[in-house]
Design a protein around this motif. Structure first.
Motif, PDB file in Angstrom:
ATOM      1  N   UNK A  57      -6.243  84.074 -15.449  1.00 34.38           N
ATOM      2  CA  UNK A  57      -5.439  83.540 -14.344  1.00 34.38           C
ATOM      3  C   UNK A  57      -6.118  82.315 -13.737  1.00 34.38           C
ATOM      4  N   UNK A  58      -5.315  81.505 -13.042  1.00 33.82           N
ATOM      5  CA  UNK A  58      -5.851  80.328 -12.359  1.00 33.82           C
ATOM      6  C   UNK A  58      -5.354  80.317 -10.917  1.00 33.82           C
ATOM      7  N   UNK A  59      -6.135  79.668 -10.057  1.00 33.61           N
ATOM      8  CA  UNK A  59      -5.795  79.579  -8.639  1.00 33.61           C
ATOM      9  C   UNK A  59      -4.595  78.654  -8.424  1.00 33.61           C
ATOM     10  N   UNK A  60      -3.800  78.944  -7.389  1.00 33.62           N
ATOM     11  CA  UNK A  60      -2.753  78.052  -6.903  1.00 33.62           C
ATOM     12  C   UNK A  60      -3.100  77.638  -5.479  1.00 33.62           C
ATOM     13  N   UNK A  61      -2.497  76.543  -4.966  1.00 34.41           N
ATOM     14  CA  UNK A  61      -2.785  76.143  -3.581  1.00 34.41           C
ATOM     15  C   UNK A  61      -2.550  77.261  -2.575  1.00 34.41           C
ATOM     16  N   UNK A  62      -1.517  78.088  -2.805  1.00 34.14           N
ATOM     17  CA  UNK A  62      -1.282  79.263  -1.955  1.00 34.14           C
ATOM     18  C   UNK A  62      -0.461  80.260  -2.751  1.00 34.14           C
ATOM     19  N   UNK A  63      -0.613  81.527  -2.426  1.00 35.64           N
ATOM     20  CA  UNK A  63       0.085  82.574  -3.174  1.00 35.64           C
ATOM     21  C   UNK A  63       0.352  83.778  -2.272  1.00 35.64           C
ATOM     22  N   UNK A  64       0.999  83.518  -1.133  1.00 34.83           N
ATOM     23  CA  UNK A  64       1.357  84.585  -0.211  1.00 34.83           C
ATOM     24  C   UNK A  64       2.806  84.463   0.181  1.00 34.83           C
ATOM     25  N   UNK A  65       3.101  84.731   1.446  1.00 32.05           N
ATOM     26  CA  UNK A  65       4.466  84.551   1.932  1.00 32.05           C
ATOM     27  C   UNK A  65       4.892  83.089   1.771  1.00 32.05           C
ATOM     28  N   UNK A  66       3.937  82.181   1.928  1.00 31.35           N
ATOM     29  CA  UNK A  66       4.157  80.771   1.607  1.00 31.35           C
ATOM     30  C   UNK A  66       3.460  80.509   0.280  1.00 31.35           C
ATOM     31  N   UNK A  67       4.218  80.131  -0.726  1.00 32.13           N
ATOM     32  CA  UNK A  67       3.691  80.017  -2.076  1.00 32.13           C
ATOM     33  C   UNK A  67       3.902  78.616  -2.628  1.00 32.13           C
ATOM     34  N   UNK A  68       2.894  78.112  -3.309  1.00 31.29           N
ATOM     35  CA  UNK A  68       2.985  76.821  -3.992  1.00 31.29           C
ATOM     36  C   UNK A  68       2.367  76.979  -5.373  1.00 31.29           C
ATOM     37  N   UNK A  69       3.108  76.601  -6.391  1.00 33.05           N
ATOM     38  CA  UNK A  69       2.650  76.745  -7.772  1.00 33.05           C
ATOM     39  C   UNK A  69       2.340  75.381  -8.358  1.00 33.05           C
ATOM     40  N   UNK A  70       1.195  75.282  -9.010  1.00 31.99           N
ATOM     41  CA  UNK A  70       0.834  74.081  -9.760  1.00 31.99           C
ATOM     42  C   UNK A  70       0.200  74.502 -11.071  1.00 31.99           C
ATOM     43  N   UNK A  71       0.823  74.103 -12.168  1.00 31.05           N
ATOM     44  CA  UNK A  71       0.324  74.440 -13.496  1.00 31.05           C
ATOM     45  C   UNK A  71      -0.749  73.423 -13.876  1.00 31.05           C
TER      46      UNK A  71
END
Length: 203
Positions: A63-77
Motif C-alpha cells: 500500500x501507499x500513502x494518500x494525502x488523506x484517507x478519512x471522512x475527507x479523502x484525497x487519492x493520488x496514484x
C-alpha cells in the motif's frame, strides 16, 4: 582442576553472551531495513498498491500513502519512477509488511516551485494551479483557459475572450467587442450591438 572449574562457571555466561550477540545482529539488520529510499516500479491503481525497488530488492504489492484517507479523502496514484520513503513496519525480509510514502523529488520529477511562498500543483497534461501567499494571487491554467485572482480582481481568459472582475466592476472583452457591468449600468462596446436580431448600435 581450576581450569575445569572455571570453564564450568563461565560456560553459561559465554553461551548467554553468544545469544545476545546473535540478537543484537538481528536487531541491527532489522533496524537497517526499517526505513529506506525506494523507487516505484509498478502501480496497480485498482487495488491501490505498488511495487517498490530498494537496492537490488523489489517489494511485493504494498500500500501507499494518500494525502488523506478519512471522512475527507484525497487519492493520488504514484508514478512509475517516483521516489518514496519505504517504511518496513513489520521489519521482515520480504517487504510484505511495508508501506510507501511518496512525494520525494528527483531528477525525473523535479520540484515545480522554488519559492517558499508559492504552492503549485502541476498535472501531467500541463494543467496547473498555484497560490502565492506573499502576493495573495491565485492562478489556474488549463490549455487556453486561465484564471488569475487576487484580493482586488479576478481575470479569466478563455481563448481570445477576457473577463475581468474587480471590486466595483466586471468586464468581458472578446476582440473589439466588450461588456462592462458597474454601478453606473451596463456598458457595451464594439462594432455591432445586436439584441434578438435587432441591431441597436450606431454602426
Amino acid at each position: 582442576m581450576f581450569e575445569a572449574l572455571l570453564r564450568m562457571q563461565l560456560g553459561p555466561i559465554i553461551e548467554r553472551l553468544a545469544e545476545m550477540e546473535t540478537q543484537l545482529e538481528d536487531l541491527y539488520r532489522r533496524a537497517d531495513s526499517f526505513c529506506r529510499i525506494g523507487t516505484c516500479q509498478q502501480v496497480d491503481a485498482a487495488s491501490h498498491t505498488c511495487k517498490v525497488s530498494h537496492g537490488d530488492l523489489l517489494t511485493p504489492a504494498i500500500r501507499f500513502f494518500n494525502p488523506s484517507a478519512g471522512a475527507q479523502t484525497e487519492t493520488r496514484i504514484p508514478s512509475v519512477g517516483e521516489q518514496c520513503l519505504l517504511l518496513n513496519y513489520g521489519s521482515g525480509e520480504g517487504g510484505a509488511q511495508s508501506v510507501a510514502l511518496f512525494g520525494l523529488n528527483s531528477s525525473l520529477f523535479p520540484p515545480v516551485s522554488s519559492l517558499a511562498t508559492l504552492t503549485r500543483r502541476q498535472h501531467q497534461d500541463g494543467t496547473q494551479s498555484e497560490y502565492d501567499d506573499a502576493s495573495h494571487v491565485f492562478n489556474w491554467r488549463n490549455g487556453p483557459t486561465t484564471v488569475t485572482g487576487s484580493r482586488e480582481q479576478v481575470i479569466v481568459n478563455v481563448g481570445a475572450a477576457n473577463l475581468v472582475m474587480m471590486a466595483d466592476s466586471i468586464t468581458l472583452q472578446l476582440g473589439a467587442a466588450g461588456l462592462r457591468l458597474d454601478a453606473g449600468g451596463v456598458h457595451l462596446s464594439g462594432p455591432v450591438v445586436d439584441h434578438q436580431g435587432r441591431v441597436i448600435s450606431s454602426a
